[in-house]
Each structure stands twice: as structure tokens, then as C-alpha cells.
Design an enzyme around this catalytic site. Structure first.
Site, PDB file in Angstrom:
ATOM      1  N   LYS A 145       0.861  -1.182   0.000  1.00 49.90           N
ATOM      2  CA  LYS A 145       0.000   0.000   0.000  1.00 49.90           C
ATOM      3  C   LYS A 145       0.894   1.228   0.000  1.00 49.90           C
ATOM      4  O   LYS A 145       1.419   1.631   1.023  1.00 49.90           O
ATOM      5  CB  LYS A 145      -0.907  -0.002   1.239  1.00 49.90           C
ATOM      6  N   GLY A 163       6.651   5.138   8.652  1.00 50.14           N
ATOM      7  CA  GLY A 163       5.775   6.285   8.830  1.00 50.14           C
ATOM      8  C   GLY A 163       5.854   6.839  10.235  1.00 50.14           C
ATOM      9  O   GLY A 163       6.892   6.753  10.892  1.00 50.14           O
ATOM     10  N   SER A 164       4.739   7.368  10.707  1.00 45.61           N
ATOM     11  CA  SER A 164       4.718   8.072  11.988  1.00 45.61           C
ATOM     12  C   SER A 164       4.573   7.120  13.166  1.00 45.61           C
ATOM     13  O   SER A 164       4.080   5.992  13.029  1.00 45.61           O
ATOM     14  CB  SER A 164       3.563   9.072  12.012  1.00 45.61           C
ATOM     15  N   CYS A 193      13.434  10.658   6.870  1.00 44.54           N
ATOM     16  CA  CYS A 193      13.311  10.221   8.267  1.00 44.54           C
ATOM     17  C   CYS A 193      14.596  10.427   9.053  1.00 44.54           C
ATOM     18  O   CYS A 193      14.556  10.730  10.244  1.00 44.54           O
ATOM     19  CB  CYS A 193      12.906   8.752   8.317  1.00 44.54           C
ATOM     20  N   GLU A 243       9.470  16.222  15.138  1.00 41.98           N
ATOM     21  CA  GLU A 243       9.881  16.000  13.760  1.00 41.98           C
ATOM     22  C   GLU A 243       9.051  16.897  12.842  1.00 41.98           C
ATOM     23  O   GLU A 243       7.827  16.797  12.791  1.00 41.98           O
ATOM     24  CB  GLU A 243       9.699  14.537  13.365  1.00 41.98           C
TER      25      GLU A 243
END
Length: 493
Positions: free
Chosen positions: A188, A241-242, A297, A396
Site C-alpha cells: 500500500k 511512517g509516523s 526520516c 519531527e
């Protein structure tokens, strides 16, 4: 060549569908999402807005492929397949680079530069195919005459969720080890940048990847991503991701105790000691923040500078920052492109507003073109006279915003560097080997760069600690994460 002269690939435009079981199909709902060029704010295609029904179909296709003919492919056959994929992709890489630039904004200099990295990563995974199915005799203490063997077997169906900041990189952390080990995958991609992934999937079909071995389902994270994370037919989830989304994935994985690999956020320190070569450290630390418009990142957004050189460093950093050229990624002169979306632009501008009230603005801070601009451009930005308790030093930002923090002693530098919930990466600038060794050992992070920043060899890989996640991308450890050990006892009596 100007941006107007770059040939737009025929793939760009129209409605893009999901790849499920070797067929290209629309979302079950029929709904779509606009793919936006962040350089112009204009739509360039549509992608499927998938949901649970589409994920169900993709997982079923992946399971059927895993249990079917694919399970009988030999390591040599998988190796040849990966090398065919390698050749097809490299033959079409100019197209892929252009699609990536149009869809997520990175300059062509960056996306074209991924060609060699793609070659390296695919050749690495081709060399790892013998791991799956390998058997090692294991000495046992059983009475009688038993032969015991330990095998490495593929875990099954892998679900991958990747972010928008580098799809041409992120997809290989899923598809590469899946092809190498005999797993199958459902990927995805981020709704903000799916086009290059879909084109790669087409090319992988052309290279002969069997139906169902790789599947791509596009859509929003809350629908398609969540359905994949909690799906009982998925054996492993690899997510980038987060932290917040990762926590949801961890909870969702409890249903069938999925294996997890999580690469999350960072607020990485980049330490500049007084003996550093500033001719290298200034541009090196700057681009450690600004590369990919700060949407990385591992970005070294907290630049810690020894006080005796702090003022000189800040002055030189500010001057360097003002020379960085920001523009449309199709323009070969652009060093930085736009941010990915209006939403991300607003997020970064909010942090710059907060930073302006906390620290001293040295350079940047403005939207390029003002609010009338159709593209999502922001000036690379530097704040100085900061300390580690400030919002811009703690959170971040995921934009081209550097925060410079002074320190007096080496111990203080390490204490500041480690005072973060993250532990993804860090950097050091020093000409003293002892300083480099001691500091790199003391930093709590998965990857440390000394007198450089951001380089990555896929055969070594990277990963994080603390809230930057767990698991490893690249290297043999990554491939082993797609395998599980199986013991077999043979009674020879």
C-alpha cells in the site's frame, strides 16, 4: 534542458488501477483520488481509493500465489527473476525518475541518482535467494539415532505500507526480500505518491513476476492501510511512517500476532566538534537537513555545534543556505523541489512560526512565491541560539528546517543528542579518530555517519531504536525477517 523540454512519460495521466492477482482492477467502490504534482498543485492522474474489499482480494491473491507454483521456485529461479527485474527497470529508469519527480516533487538529479542504488539493492537481494530453504545440521542430545536439521522457511504473505518521501526506494524494502525468500506481498503506497510504484509493478509483470506474487493496492491509510494492518491473512507487516500510526498497527497486529518491522520518525542529531573541517561540515550538515526538501526520516535536523566555533558555523550555514536553489524538480538547476502537499506545507510553516518565537531566524522561513504560488515551495530555513527543550528541537518537522544548538563539552553534546524519544540516526564532524569512535559508541541511534551524512549501502542497511521503531532494512537481517526457523527431526533407526 529546461523543465519544458523533459519528456512526460505516457504512463502519466488517466486512471490508475490496483494490481491484484496479475490483473489491473479499479477499487471496489469505484472511487478515486487525484494524484497531484506538488510543483504546480495540479492533478496529473487518478489512483484507486481502495478499501477493505480490495485488500481482501489482494491478500487472497497473495495467499494463493504463496501456496501455489511460486512455492516450488528454486533459489536459482528466483535469482534469475530478480536479475530480469533489474534489467527491465534499469532500461526504463529515466521514465521512472520522471514519474517520481512529477508525483512527489524531488529534483530529477535526485530521482535519476536512484538508478545506481536500485541496481545495488536488486543485485543484493538476488544474492540472498539461497537463504530461504537452506538447512543446517544441528547437533542434538536425543537417545537413539536422530538427524536434526534447521531450515529457514518463508513467513508467507507480507503487507507493506510505505510513505510518500521516496517510493522508488521504499518499495524495494518490501518487494526485494519477498522475491528473494519466496514470500508474496501486498503493498500500500502513500496516497500522495503512488504512480512510480504502479509503474514499477507494471515493469515487474513484464519481467515475468508471477501473478499474485506482488500486489499493489492504493488508497488512504485509514481505509486501505488499516485494513492491511489488521488482516488475518497477512503474516508480516513492514511499515514506514509516523509513531502514532505505528502504534495503531501494533495494536492491529495482535489479532493474529503478525511479525512487525517498523521504521518510524527521527529527530537526529548532527554534532559538529571544534576540530571539524568546516569546509565539509557546513554543506554536509546543511544537506543532511535539506536533502529531499527535508522530507527524510534520518534528517540531521538538530545540528549541535561546539560553542567555540558556533558563531562562525552559523554564519557560514546561513550563507550556504541562501545559495540552495529551490524549484520545479523537472528543472535540472533545482537542488530542492517542493514539499509533497499543501497539507505538509502548512505543517512546516506552522513550525517555522513557532520557531520564530523560540529562536533566532538566520535564513529562510518564507513560502516561495507567496500564498499565490500554485506549488508547495518553502525556503530552506535555519534557526540558531536554540536549546533542546524548544518545540523545533523536539518534534519531527519533516521539512527543510535546521535547528542549531550550542554545546560546551563532549559529554554535554552526547547528553543533548540522546535527549530525544527517537533513535534513528546521527552524525559527527571531527578530525579526531578517538572522538569519532567514542561519540559514535555513545549515541543511541541505529546509524551513525562520521564526516558525511545520509549515505546508505543496501547490503548493510539501517534501522532505529527507541520510538524510531524496530527491525532492520537492508542487509542479511532484513532478509531473515521474512523467514522463520523450522526444526526437523528424522529418526534414522
Amino acid at each position: 534542458m529546461t523543465s519544458a523540454q523533459v519528456q512526460i512519460p505516457a504512463f502519466v495521466g488517466g486512471e490508475k488501477k490496483n494490481l491484484i492477482g496479475g490483473r489491473w482492477v479499479p477499487a471496489a467502490s469505484g472511487e478515486t483520488i487525484d494524484a497531484i504534482n506538488p510543483a504546480t498543485g495540479a492533478p496529473i492522474a487518478t489512483i484507486a481509493a481502495s478499501g477493505p474489499a480490495d485488500v481482501d482480494a489482494a491478500v487472497a491473491a497473495a495467499r494463493a500465489a504463496f501456496e501455489g507454483e511460486w512455492s516450488r521456485w528454486t533459489p536459482h529461479e528466483r535469482r534469475k527473476l530478480i536479475l530480469r527485474v533489474h534489467d527491465v527497470l534499469l532500461d526504463n529508469f529515466e521514465e521512472l525518475a520522471t514519474i517520481e519527480t512529477l508525483d512527489m516533487g524531488a529534483p530529477l538529479a535526485r530521482t535519476r541518482g536512484l538508478k545506481e542504488w536500485t541496481s545495488q539493492v536488486l543485485q543484493f537481494y538476488a544474492g540472498q535467494t539461497a537463504l530461504a530453504g537452506s538447512a543446517t545440521p544441528a547437533q542434538n542430545s536425543l537417545p537413539g539415532d536422530f538427524l536434526s536439521l534447521k531450515y529457514l522457511a518463508p513467513v508467507g504473505v507480507v503487507g507493506g505500507v510505505i510513505p510518500w518521501n521516496g517510493p522508488l526506494i521504499g518499495l524495494w524494502w518490501i518487494f526485494g526480500p519477498a522475491l528473494a525468500t519466496g514470500c508474496t506481498a501486498v503493498l500500500k503506497p502513500a496516497e500522495d505518491a503512488s504512480l512510480s510504484v504502479l509503474r514499477v509493478a507494471e515493469l515487474m509483470q513484464e519481467a515475468g513476476v508471477p501473478d499474485g506474487v506482488i500486489n499493489v493496492v492504493t488508497g488512504y491509510g485509514a481505509q486501505a492501510g488499516a485494513a492491511l494492518a489488521e488482516h488475518p491473512g497477512v503474516d508480516r507487516i513492514a511499515f514506514t511512517g509516523s509513531v502514532g500510526t505505528a502504534q495503531s498497527i501494533v495494536r492491529a497486529s495482535a489479532g493474529n500476532l503478525k511479525r512487525l518491522q517498523l521504521e518510524l520518525g527521527g529527530k537526529s542529531p548532527d554534532i559538529v566538534f571544534a576540530d571539524a573541517d568546516l569546509d565539509k561540515a557546513v554543506p554536509g550538515a546543511a544537506m543532511g537537513v535539506f536533502t529531499n526538501t527535508g522530507q527524510v526520516c534520518v534528517a540531521g535536523t538538530r545540528i549541535l555545534v561546539e560553542r567555540s566555533i558556533h558563531d562562525e558555523f552559523v554564519a557560514r550555514l546561513g550563507e550556504f543556505t541562501k545559495t540552495v536553489r529551490v524549484g520545479d524538480g523537472l528543472d535540472p538547476q533545482s537542488q530542492l523541489g517542493p514539499l509533497i502537499s499543501q497539507r505538509q506545507l502548512e505543517r512546516v510553516r506552522k513550525y517555522i512560526e513557532i520557531g520564530s518565537g523560540e529562536a533566532r531566524l538566520v535564513a529562510g522561513g518564507e513560502r516561495i512565491g507567496g500564498d499565490k504560488s500554485a506549488g508547495f515551495y518553502i525556503e530552506p530555513t535555519v534557526f540558531a541560539n536554540a536549546h533542546n527543550d524548544m518545540v523545533i528541537a523536539r518534534e519531527e518537522i519533516f521539512g527543510p528546517v535546521a535547528t542549531v544548538i550550542p554545546f560546551d563539552t563532549h559529554d554535554e553534546a552526547i547528553a543533548i543528542a540522546n535527549d530525544t524519544p527517537y533513535g534513528l540516526a546521527g552524525g559527527l564532524w571531527t578530525q579526531n579518530l578517538g572522538t569519532a569512535h567514542k561519540a559514535s559508541q555513545a549515541l543511541h541511534a541505529g546509524t551513525i555517519w562520521v564526516n558525511c551524512y545520509g549515505v546508505l549501502d543496501p547490503s548493510i542497511g539501517f534501522g532505529g531504536t527507541k520510538q524510531s521503531g524496530y527491525g532492520w532494512k537492508g542487509g542479511r537481517e532484513h532478509v531473515e525477517g521474512y523467514l522463520y526457523p523450522k526444526a526437523v527431526y528424522l529418526n534414522l533407526d
